[in-house]
Write a protein that holds these residues in place. Sequence first.
Motif, short mmCIF file in Angstrom:
data_model
loop_
_atom_site.label_atom_id
_atom_site.label_comp_id
_atom_site.label_asym_id
_atom_site.label_seq_id
_atom_site.Cartn_x
_atom_site.Cartn_y
_atom_site.Cartn_z
N LEU B 41 0.82 -1.21 0.00
CA LEU B 41 0.00 0.00 0.00
C LEU B 41 0.86 1.27 0.00
O LEU B 41 0.50 2.27 -0.62
N ILE B 42 2.01 1.20 0.66
CA ILE B 42 2.91 2.37 0.65
C ILE B 42 3.42 2.59 -0.77
O ILE B 42 3.37 3.71 -1.29
N PHE B 43 3.88 1.54 -1.42
CA PHE B 43 4.33 1.68 -2.81
C PHE B 43 3.19 2.23 -3.68
O PHE B 43 3.40 3.12 -4.50
N THR C 60 -8.93 -0.39 7.05
CA THR C 60 -7.74 0.43 6.95
C THR C 60 -8.16 1.87 6.64
O THR C 60 -9.16 2.08 5.96
N SER C 61 -7.42 2.83 7.20
CA SER C 61 -7.69 4.22 6.85
C SER C 61 -7.01 4.54 5.53
O SER C 61 -5.84 4.22 5.36
N THR C 98 -9.72 11.45 8.91
CA THR C 98 -9.60 10.21 9.66
C THR C 98 -9.76 10.48 11.16
O THR C 98 -10.44 9.75 11.88
N LYS C 99 -9.15 11.56 11.61
CA LYS C 99 -9.22 11.91 13.03
C LYS C 99 -10.66 12.20 13.45
O LYS C 99 -11.15 11.64 14.42
N LEU C 103 -11.10 7.41 13.63
CA LEU C 103 -10.30 6.26 13.19
C LEU C 103 -8.84 6.44 13.56
O LEU C 103 -8.39 7.54 13.83
N PRO C 104 -8.08 5.33 13.54
CA PRO C 104 -6.64 5.46 13.79
C PRO C 104 -5.98 6.26 12.67
O PRO C 104 -6.45 6.21 11.52
N LYS C 105 -4.92 6.95 13.02
CA LYS C 105 -4.19 7.71 12.01
C LYS C 105 -3.66 6.75 10.94
O LYS C 105 -3.14 5.70 11.28
N PRO C 106 -3.82 7.09 9.64
CA PRO C 106 -3.32 6.17 8.62
C PRO C 106 -1.81 5.98 8.79
O PRO C 106 -1.08 6.94 8.96
#
Lengths: 98, 133, 110
Positions: B41-43, C60-61, C98-99, C103-106
């Motif tokens: 996902l970072i890529f 996932t964020s 997100t905040k 949600l958790p920070k990405p």
Amino acid sequence: MAMLHIIRSSGYNNNVLAQCLNMLLPNDSILLMDDGCYNVNHKLLLKAQLAAPELKIYFIEQHATARAQKNTAQTFSPTTLTDVVTLLFQHDNSITWS
Amino acid sequence: MSEAIPNNITDNMTSNRTVAILNTEAPFSSATGKESLDTALIFGSYEQAISLFFIGDGVFQVIGDQNATEIEIKDYLKTFSALGFYDIENIYVCRESLTERNLPENFHISNIQVLSNKDFSQRLHQHNVIFRF
Amino acid sequence: MTILYKNQSIATDKQGYLLDFTEWNEDIAVLLANGDNVELSEPHWEVIRFVREFYLTYNTSPAIRALTKAMKAEFGEEKASSRYLYRLFKEGPAKQATKYAGLPKPARCI
């Protein structure tokens, strides 16, 4: 594209070695380093070399000696960490199997 | 964020080099699978072309009908369905690994390509950089 | 750290993100935004609800690029441009929306 497969674990303990050999294509080479040097007499490697005599299998001599490992068949090529750099440049890419 | 960065810099960041991630472990017993997906996902976020490969026990990450919440694990497998938003569209699974494990071609993501051992390996060889998880 | 909501304290991390996303509701979103001196308008809510839905679906964020791509499919080109989103959330849409969505920070955050 020629790939350098760097094996860093013992093929007697897991199936990483077998998996690596499954991905092997002509022009690829294998390098044994660290615990990968325990494979210097592994049947699967010897068989792979018999099936494809042009297959180059290298091992880091220092790592093998430290582990009291000798390539009895003497068909694998001893090398040094310094020469691994050259080896990497002779291939298009590499995978580390650890 | 491409708009905040001058064009000449983004040009340098996005190269034509391709990255492959080779997955070899089952999903729940270690964090490896999740770490691998995070890397992908970072890529993807940086527009780096990336392909995902699944071989050996790695195929257990993509089979259908799994339920991580049953064993009180955060279900990172759901994130696979978001890969399209990260422009990750090349996903390959090794047929022999499925057969070996007596698994049908039933996956929880839709655009998987099942390849024979040889085709799988050839596709992998076409990438410049390979990370194994 | 905590924020106070109806005489109950709700745990957050140092940057003010809720530690437990299930404790969220829209009143809390307003509280979180007020803490940053942001007044939430309808366009803000669209993004906040969308980000929350994304998280509930995919666990996932979304990072900014994924967020814009996903929003384009839902709201069209106009509202999915990063320029538009940055105008709404000046500190970075993925991070800020997100905040407020609880949600958790990405992890892969920009």
